[in-house]
Write a protein that holds these residues in place. Structure first.
Motif, short mmCIF file in Angstrom:
data_model
loop_
_atom_site.label_atom_id
_atom_site.label_comp_id
_atom_site.label_asym_id
_atom_site.label_seq_id
_atom_site.Cartn_x
_atom_site.Cartn_y
_atom_site.Cartn_z
N LEU A 31 0.83 -1.20 0.00
CA LEU A 31 0.00 0.00 0.00
C LEU A 31 0.86 1.26 0.00
O LEU A 31 0.62 2.20 -0.77
CB LEU A 31 -0.92 -0.01 1.23
N LEU A 32 1.88 1.28 0.85
CA LEU A 32 2.74 2.46 0.96
C LEU A 32 3.50 2.73 -0.34
O LEU A 32 3.57 3.88 -0.79
CB LEU A 32 3.72 2.28 2.12
N LEU A 33 4.06 1.68 -0.92
CA LEU A 33 4.87 1.87 -2.12
C LEU A 33 4.03 2.31 -3.32
O LEU A 33 4.46 3.17 -4.10
CB LEU A 33 5.60 0.57 -2.45
N THR A 34 2.85 1.73 -3.48
CA THR A 34 2.02 2.11 -4.62
C THR A 34 1.52 3.55 -4.48
O THR A 34 1.40 4.26 -5.47
CB THR A 34 0.82 1.16 -4.78
N ARG A 35 1.25 3.96 -3.26
CA ARG A 35 0.85 5.36 -3.06
C ARG A 35 2.00 6.31 -3.35
O ARG A 35 1.83 7.34 -4.01
CB ARG A 35 0.35 5.56 -1.62
N LEU A 36 3.21 5.96 -2.87
CA LEU A 36 4.37 6.81 -3.10
C LEU A 36 4.70 6.89 -4.59
O LEU A 36 5.20 7.91 -5.07
CB LEU A 36 5.57 6.27 -2.33
N ALA A 37 4.42 5.81 -5.32
CA ALA A 37 4.72 5.78 -6.75
C ALA A 37 3.61 6.43 -7.58
O ALA A 37 3.73 6.51 -8.81
CB ALA A 37 4.93 4.33 -7.20
N GLY A 38 2.55 6.88 -6.93
CA GLY A 38 1.49 7.57 -7.64
C GLY A 38 0.41 6.70 -8.23
O GLY A 38 -0.37 7.15 -9.06
N ALA A 44 -7.84 -0.69 -4.22
CA ALA A 44 -8.87 -0.40 -5.23
C ALA A 44 -8.50 -1.00 -6.59
O ALA A 44 -9.17 -0.77 -7.58
CB ALA A 44 -9.05 1.11 -5.37
N ILE A 45 -7.41 -1.77 -6.62
CA ILE A 45 -6.92 -2.36 -7.87
C ILE A 45 -7.02 -3.88 -7.79
O ILE A 45 -6.76 -4.47 -6.75
CB ILE A 45 -5.46 -1.95 -8.11
N GLY A 46 -7.38 -4.50 -8.89
CA GLY A 46 -7.36 -5.97 -8.97
C GLY A 46 -8.15 -6.64 -7.86
O GLY A 46 -9.33 -6.38 -7.67
N SER A 47 -7.45 -7.51 -7.11
CA SER A 47 -8.10 -8.27 -6.04
C SER A 47 -8.33 -7.44 -4.79
O SER A 47 -9.02 -7.87 -3.88
CB SER A 47 -7.24 -9.49 -5.68
N GLY A 48 -7.68 -6.26 -4.71
CA GLY A 48 -7.81 -5.44 -3.52
C GLY A 48 -6.84 -5.81 -2.42
O GLY A 48 -6.85 -5.20 -1.35
N ASN A 49 -5.99 -6.80 -2.67
CA ASN A 49 -5.03 -7.24 -1.67
C ASN A 49 -3.80 -6.35 -1.68
O ASN A 49 -3.53 -5.66 -2.67
CB ASN A 49 -4.65 -8.70 -1.93
N ILE A 50 -3.02 -6.38 -0.60
CA ILE A 50 -1.85 -5.51 -0.49
C ILE A 50 -0.55 -6.24 -0.83
O ILE A 50 0.53 -5.68 -0.67
CB ILE A 50 -1.74 -4.90 0.92
N GLY A 51 -0.64 -7.48 -1.31
CA GLY A 51 0.55 -8.27 -1.60
C GLY A 51 1.18 -7.96 -2.94
O GLY A 51 0.66 -7.19 -3.75
N ALA A 52 2.34 -8.60 -3.18
CA ALA A 52 3.15 -8.30 -4.36
C ALA A 52 2.44 -8.62 -5.66
O ALA A 52 2.59 -7.90 -6.66
CB ALA A 52 4.47 -9.06 -4.28
N THR A 53 1.67 -9.71 -5.70
CA THR A 53 1.02 -10.09 -6.95
C THR A 53 0.00 -9.04 -7.37
O THR A 53 -0.13 -8.72 -8.55
CB THR A 53 0.32 -11.46 -6.81
N LEU A 56 1.65 -6.04 -8.76
CA LEU A 56 2.02 -6.26 -10.16
C LEU A 56 0.92 -5.78 -11.11
O LEU A 56 1.19 -5.45 -12.26
CB LEU A 56 2.30 -7.74 -10.39
N ARG A 57 -0.31 -5.72 -10.61
CA ARG A 57 -1.44 -5.25 -11.43
C ARG A 57 -1.30 -3.78 -11.81
O ARG A 57 -1.97 -3.30 -12.72
CB ARG A 57 -2.75 -5.44 -10.65
N THR A 58 -0.41 -3.06 -11.12
CA THR A 58 -0.18 -1.66 -11.50
C THR A 58 0.63 -1.58 -12.79
O THR A 58 0.72 -0.51 -13.39
CB THR A 58 0.59 -0.92 -10.39
N GLY A 59 1.24 -2.70 -13.18
CA GLY A 59 2.09 -2.72 -14.36
C GLY A 59 3.56 -2.50 -14.04
O GLY A 59 4.40 -2.54 -14.94
N SER A 60 3.86 -2.31 -12.76
CA SER A 60 5.24 -2.06 -12.35
C SER A 60 5.86 -3.32 -11.74
O SER A 60 5.55 -3.67 -10.60
CB SER A 60 5.29 -0.90 -11.33
N LYS A 61 6.74 -3.97 -12.48
CA LYS A 61 7.39 -5.18 -11.98
C LYS A 61 8.36 -4.87 -10.85
O LYS A 61 8.47 -5.63 -9.89
CB LYS A 61 8.13 -5.89 -13.13
N TRP A 62 9.07 -3.75 -10.96
CA TRP A 62 10.04 -3.43 -9.92
C TRP A 62 9.35 -3.10 -8.61
O TRP A 62 9.84 -3.43 -7.53
CB TRP A 62 10.93 -2.26 -10.35
#
Length: 208
Positions: A31-38, A44-53, A56-62
């Protein structure tokens, strides 16, 4: 693995180790990293889970890789620090706190991840040979089947088996951890039975 009894003052290191590890495990890096990355709220994305998979739904592998690494290492760090501060006997309590913190974080209304990366971090600190088997099974199934939930659950199941083969005293603890991971994947299990569980890179991919 059990705290000493009789003297109440001898129990406090185990309690503190568990509490501090719980707080560390509760840190929602996805949650923290995706917010910091904008990317906004990962819930609110994909499954709604906070895990790495799901990250990945954001399109950012790194970003997904960084989430996985931090979710793993937060458990390792919590256990190592607990042992340094309070003794090796507190390791199991710190491990329990870290996993429960990730699965049920106080910061997110006790709705957290599914524990696959965090369990790997626990194994790195408690039983490194089991961590190697865990990682190998997880990665092999992830790369071949591309079903994150199945790879994660299968890896978790190997944990108490390897511990038993190594005659480790952590068998009951790791069996409990594996069952917790399976419990958190109960919706994935239902989809696997129906044949509707998505594979990685699918737009509806669910996180492990």
């Amino acid at each position: 693995m059990a705290p000493p009894t009789g003297d109440p003052s001898s129990i406090w290191p185990f309690c503190v180790a568990a509490i501090l590890a719980y707080l560390a495990g509760s840190v929602p890096f996805g949650l923290l990293l995706t917010r910091l990355a904008g990317y906004g709220d990962i819930r609110a994305i994909g499954s709604g889970n906070i895990g790495a998979t799901n990250v990945l739904r954001t399109g950012s592998k790194w970003l997904a890789a960084l989430t996985l690494m931090l979710d793993c290492l937060k458990a390792t760090a919590a256990i190592v620090i607990a042992q340094l501060l309070f003794g090796r006997e507190t390791a199991a309590f710190a491990a329990s706190g870290a996993l429960i913190g990730h699965l049920y974080p106080v910061w997110l209304g006790f709705r957290g991840g599914k524990g696959v990366a965090t369990l790997l971090g626990i194994l790195i600190a408690l039983l490194w040979p089991a961590a190697l088997v865990y990682a190998a099974v997880w990665l092999f199934l992830l790369l071949t089947l591309r079903i994150s939930s199945l790879a994660g659950m299968t890896a978790a199941i190997t944990t108490p088996i390897v511990a038993y083969a190594l005659h480790s005293s952590y068998v009951p603890l790791l069996l409990g951890f594996a069952l917790l991971v399976l419990w958190k994947h109960r919706e994935n299990i239902l989809r696997l039975r129906k044949g509707t569980e998505p594979r990685i890179r699918s737009k509806t991919s669910s996180t492990a």
